[in-house]
Design a protein around this motif. Structure first.
Motif, PDB file in Angstrom:
ATOM      1  N   ALA A   9       0.821  -1.216   0.000  1.00 11.83           N
ATOM      2  CA  ALA A   9       0.000   0.000   0.000  1.00 11.83           C
ATOM      3  C   ALA A   9       0.854   1.264   0.000  1.00 11.83           C
ATOM      4  CB  ALA A   9      -0.929  -0.005   1.210  1.00 11.83           C
ATOM      5  N   THR A  10       2.095   1.154   0.440  1.00 15.84           N
ATOM      6  CA  THR A  10       3.001   2.298   0.487  1.00 15.84           C
ATOM      7  C   THR A  10       3.334   2.753  -0.927  1.00 15.84           C
ATOM      8  OG1 THR A  10       3.970   1.376   2.498  1.00 15.84           O
ATOM      9  CG2 THR A  10       5.224   3.109   1.379  1.00 15.84           C
ATOM     10  N   PRO A  11       3.185   4.059  -1.214  1.00 17.19           N
ATOM     11  CA  PRO A  11       3.475   4.557  -2.572  1.00 17.19           C
ATOM     12  C   PRO A  11       4.934   4.303  -2.964  1.00 17.19           C
ATOM     13  CG  PRO A  11       2.473   6.272  -1.212  1.00 17.19           C
ATOM     14  CD  PRO A  11       2.754   5.116  -0.316  1.00 17.19           C
ATOM     15  N   PRO A  12       5.190   4.119  -4.250  1.00 15.04           N
ATOM     16  CA  PRO A  12       6.557   3.841  -4.708  1.00 15.04           C
ATOM     17  C   PRO A  12       7.588   4.891  -4.263  1.00 15.04           C
ATOM     18  CG  PRO A  12       5.022   3.367  -6.457  1.00 15.04           C
ATOM     19  CD  PRO A  12       4.231   4.013  -5.349  1.00 15.04           C
ATOM     20  N   PHE A  13       7.233   6.187  -4.304  1.00  8.54           N
ATOM     21  CA  PHE A  13       8.222   7.198  -3.908  1.00  8.54           C
ATOM     22  C   PHE A  13       8.628   7.000  -2.450  1.00  8.54           C
ATOM     23  CE2 PHE A  13       4.815   9.531  -1.875  1.00  8.54           C
ATOM     24  CZ  PHE A  13       5.455  10.227  -0.852  1.00  8.54           C
ATOM     25  N   GLU A  14       7.681   6.599  -1.595  1.00  6.52           N
ATOM     26  CA  GLU A  14       7.977   6.382  -0.178  1.00  6.52           C
ATOM     27  C   GLU A  14       8.807   5.115   0.019  1.00  6.52           C
ATOM     28  OE1 GLU A  14       8.393   6.526   3.864  1.00  6.52           O
ATOM     29  OE2 GLU A  14       8.013   8.116   2.414  1.00  6.52           O
ATOM     30  N   GLN A  15       8.565   4.109  -0.793  1.00  8.29           N
ATOM     31  CA  GLN A  15       9.396   2.902  -0.725  1.00  8.29           C
ATOM     32  C   GLN A  15      10.840   3.238  -1.068  1.00  8.29           C
ATOM     33  OE1 GLN A  15       7.813  -0.754  -2.521  1.00  8.29           O
ATOM     34  NE2 GLN A  15       5.797   0.244  -2.615  1.00  8.29           N
ATOM     35  N   ILE A  16      11.031   4.047  -2.099  1.00  8.80           N
ATOM     36  CA  ILE A  16      12.381   4.470  -2.493  1.00  8.80           C
ATOM     37  C   ILE A  16      13.006   5.305  -1.389  1.00  8.80           C
ATOM     38  CG2 ILE A  16      13.712   5.879  -4.125  1.00  8.80           C
ATOM     39  CD1 ILE A  16      11.478   5.155  -6.205  1.00  8.80           C
ATOM     40  N   ARG A  17      12.269   6.296  -0.895  1.00  9.57           N
ATOM     41  CA  ARG A  17      12.779   7.176   0.147  1.00  9.57           C
ATOM     42  C   ARG A  17      13.206   6.389   1.382  1.00  9.57           C
ATOM     43  NH1 ARG A  17      12.398   8.627   4.761  1.00  9.57           N
ATOM     44  NH2 ARG A  17      10.572   7.334   5.077  1.00  9.57           N
ATOM     45  N   SER A  18      12.342   5.489   1.840  1.00  6.86           N
ATOM     46  CA  SER A  18      12.651   4.769   3.078  1.00  6.86           C
ATOM     47  C   SER A  18      13.806   3.793   2.895  1.00  6.86           C
ATOM     48  CB  SER A  18      11.412   4.069   3.623  1.00  6.86           C
ATOM     49  OG  SER A  18      10.989   3.046   2.766  1.00  6.86           O
ATOM     50  N   GLN A  19      13.872   3.137   1.746  1.00  4.39           N
ATOM     51  CA  GLN A  19      14.979   2.209   1.513  1.00  4.39           C
ATOM     52  C   GLN A  19      16.317   2.942   1.441  1.00  4.39           C
ATOM     53  OE1 GLN A  19      14.260  -0.900  -1.528  1.00  4.39           O
ATOM     54  NE2 GLN A  19      12.084  -0.355  -1.335  1.00  4.39           N
ATOM     55  N   ARG A  46      11.643   0.856 -13.495  1.00  5.02           N
ATOM     56  CA  ARG A  46      10.495   0.892 -14.421  1.00  5.02           C
ATOM     57  C   ARG A  46       9.332   1.710 -13.854  1.00  5.02           C
ATOM     58  NH1 ARG A  46      10.699  -4.750 -17.636  1.00  5.02           N
ATOM     59  NH2 ARG A  46      12.942  -4.938 -17.543  1.00  5.02           N
ATOM     60  N   ILE A  47       9.699   2.900 -13.397  1.00 10.70           N
ATOM     61  CA  ILE A  47       8.707   3.840 -12.867  1.00 10.70           C
ATOM     62  C   ILE A  47       8.967   5.215 -13.472  1.00 10.70           C
ATOM     63  CG2 ILE A  47       8.348   2.587 -10.696  1.00 10.70           C
ATOM     64  CD1 ILE A  47      10.245   4.612  -9.369  1.00 10.70           C
ATOM     65  N   ALA A  48       8.085   6.153 -13.197  1.00 13.16           N
ATOM     66  CA  ALA A  48       8.235   7.512 -13.721  1.00 13.16           C
ATOM     67  C   ALA A  48       9.381   8.237 -13.021  1.00 13.16           C
ATOM     68  CB  ALA A  48       6.940   8.283 -13.524  1.00 13.16           C
ATOM     69  N   THR A  49      10.090   9.053 -13.778  1.00 11.50           N
ATOM     70  CA  THR A  49      11.192   9.842 -13.218  1.00 11.50           C
ATOM     71  C   THR A  49      10.698  10.750 -12.095  1.00 11.50           C
ATOM     72  OG1 THR A  49      12.287   9.794 -15.364  1.00 11.50           O
ATOM     73  CG2 THR A  49      13.054  11.452 -13.807  1.00 11.50           C
ATOM     74  N   GLY A  50       9.486  11.267 -12.215  1.00 13.48           N
ATOM     75  CA  GLY A  50       8.919  12.125 -11.178  1.00 13.48           C
ATOM     76  C   GLY A  50       8.776  11.426  -9.835  1.00 13.48           C
ATOM     77  N   THR A  51       8.567  10.118  -9.857  1.00 10.84           N
ATOM     78  CA  THR A  51       8.467   9.341  -8.612  1.00 10.84           C
ATOM     79  C   THR A  51       9.808   9.348  -7.885  1.00 10.84           C
ATOM     80  OG1 THR A  51       6.760   7.951  -9.610  1.00 10.84           O
ATOM     81  CG2 THR A  51       7.888   7.072  -7.664  1.00 10.84           C
ATOM     82  N   VAL A  52      10.881   9.136  -8.635  1.00  6.11           N
ATOM     83  CA  VAL A  52      12.224   9.166  -8.045  1.00  6.11           C
ATOM     84  C   VAL A  52      12.550  10.589  -7.597  1.00  6.11           C
ATOM     85  CG1 VAL A  52      14.687   8.768  -8.459  1.00  6.11           C
ATOM     86  CG2 VAL A  52      12.979   7.196  -9.427  1.00  6.11           C
ATOM     87  N   ALA A  53      12.176  11.572  -8.398  1.00  2.00           N
ATOM     88  CA  ALA A  53      12.435  12.971  -8.040  1.00  2.00           C
ATOM     89  C   ALA A  53      11.772  13.315  -6.709  1.00  2.00           C
ATOM     90  CB  ALA A  53      11.932  13.902  -9.140  1.00  2.00           C
ATOM     91  N   ARG A  54      10.561  12.827  -6.507  1.00  2.00           N
ATOM     92  CA  ARG A  54       9.847  13.091  -5.249  1.00  2.00           C
ATOM     93  C   ARG A  54      10.575  12.446  -4.064  1.00  2.00           C
ATOM     94  NH1 ARG A  54       3.453  11.726  -4.150  1.00  2.00           N
ATOM     95  NH2 ARG A  54       3.375  12.665  -2.085  1.00  2.00           N
ATOM     96  N   ALA A  55      11.069  11.224  -4.241  1.00  2.00           N
ATOM     97  CA  ALA A  55      11.822  10.543  -3.183  1.00  2.00           C
ATOM     98  C   ALA A  55      13.124  11.283  -2.887  1.00  2.00           C
ATOM     99  CB  ALA A  55      12.109   9.098  -3.595  1.00  2.00           C
ATOM    100  N   TYR A  56      13.853  11.674  -3.933  1.00  2.88           N
ATOM    101  CA  TYR A  56      15.108  12.396  -3.751  1.00  2.88           C
ATOM    102  C   TYR A  56      14.858  13.747  -3.068  1.00  2.88           C
ATOM    103  CZ  TYR A  56      18.226   9.306  -6.502  1.00  2.88           C
ATOM    104  OH  TYR A  56      19.000   8.260  -6.958  1.00  2.88           O
ATOM    105  N   ALA A  57      13.780  14.418  -3.430  1.00  5.80           N
ATOM    106  CA  ALA A  57      13.460  15.708  -2.802  1.00  5.80           C
ATOM    107  C   ALA A  57      13.214  15.532  -1.309  1.00  5.80           C
ATOM    108  CB  ALA A  57      12.248  16.341  -3.478  1.00  5.80           C
ATOM    109  N   ALA A  58      12.510  14.472  -0.936  1.00  5.94           N
ATOM    110  CA  ALA A  58      12.249  14.211   0.487  1.00  5.94           C
ATOM    111  C   ALA A  58      13.546  13.896   1.227  1.00  5.94           C
ATOM    112  CB  ALA A  58      11.252  13.066   0.635  1.00  5.94           C
ATOM    113  N   LEU A  59      14.433  13.150   0.597  1.00  3.66           N
ATOM    114  CA  LEU A  59      15.721  12.831   1.218  1.00  3.66           C
ATOM    115  C   LEU A  59      16.587  14.080   1.361  1.00  3.66           C
ATOM    116  CD1 LEU A  59      16.415   9.520  -0.702  1.00  3.66           C
ATOM    117  CD2 LEU A  59      16.060   9.717   1.770  1.00  3.66           C
ATOM    118  N   GLU A  60      16.513  14.968   0.380  1.00  4.16           N
ATOM    119  CA  GLU A  60      17.277  16.211   0.450  1.00  4.16           C
ATOM    120  C   GLU A  60      16.725  17.111   1.550  1.00  4.16           C
ATOM    121  OE1 GLU A  60      19.728  19.077  -2.499  1.00  4.16           O
ATOM    122  OE2 GLU A  60      18.042  17.975  -3.342  1.00  4.16           O
ATOM    123  N   THR A  61      15.415  17.181   1.665  1.00  2.00           N
ATOM    124  CA  THR A  61      14.785  17.972   2.726  1.00  2.00           C
ATOM    125  C   THR A  61      15.187  17.438   4.108  1.00  2.00           C
ATOM    126  OG1 THR A  61      12.918  18.555   1.314  1.00  2.00           O
ATOM    127  CG2 THR A  61      12.555  18.692   3.685  1.00  2.00           C
TER     128      THR A  61
END
Length: 120
Positions: A9-19, A46-61
């Motif tokens: 249920a966890t969104p992909p960007f959050e899975q990337i961020r947490s990992q 195999r996901i949208a670049t925006g999904t990774v961008a959102r995860a990276y933005a959260a990690l940078e914050t």
């Protein structure tokens, strides 16, 4: 390695961020280590670049990574947990795993104890 569990249920960007956050704090990703570009990681997963961008933005914050045009995205220094703390975490995880405690229950126990120690 980052993986996406589409059944979760966890969104992909959050899975990337947490990992990535876990790998940085555990010392698997070290200070100044370069992360894949957003486009490369998105292609690999195999996901949208925006999904990774959102995860990276959260990690940078959160102060775990920094991004610059010239050097890409890198792990910031001083973000890992010290060796003694990691050893304690390892012993705790091994003990609870042997007892059949789930990860969610183990994390709940840590959160509860953290709250108690913070209020002391």
């Amino acid at each position: 390695m980052i993986t996406i569990d589409e059944d979760q249920a966890t969104p992909p960007f959050e899975q990337i961020r947490s990992q990535l956050a876990d790998q940085i704090r555990a010392g698997s990703l070290v200070a100044d280590q370069r992360l894949p570009s957003m486009r490369q990681l998105a292609t690999d997963l195999r996901i949208a670049t925006g999904t990774v961008a959102r995860a990276y933005a959260a990690l940078e914050t959160a102060g775990l990574i920094s991004t610059s045009r010239g050097s890409g995205t890198r792990v910031r220094a001083g973000q890992g947990i010290d060796d003694d703390s990691r050893a304690s975490a390892r012993l705790f995880a091994q003990a609870l795993h042997r007892r059949g405690v789930t990860l969610d229950d183990a994390l709940s126990a840590v959160r509860a104890e953290w709250s108690r120690s913070s209020n002391s």
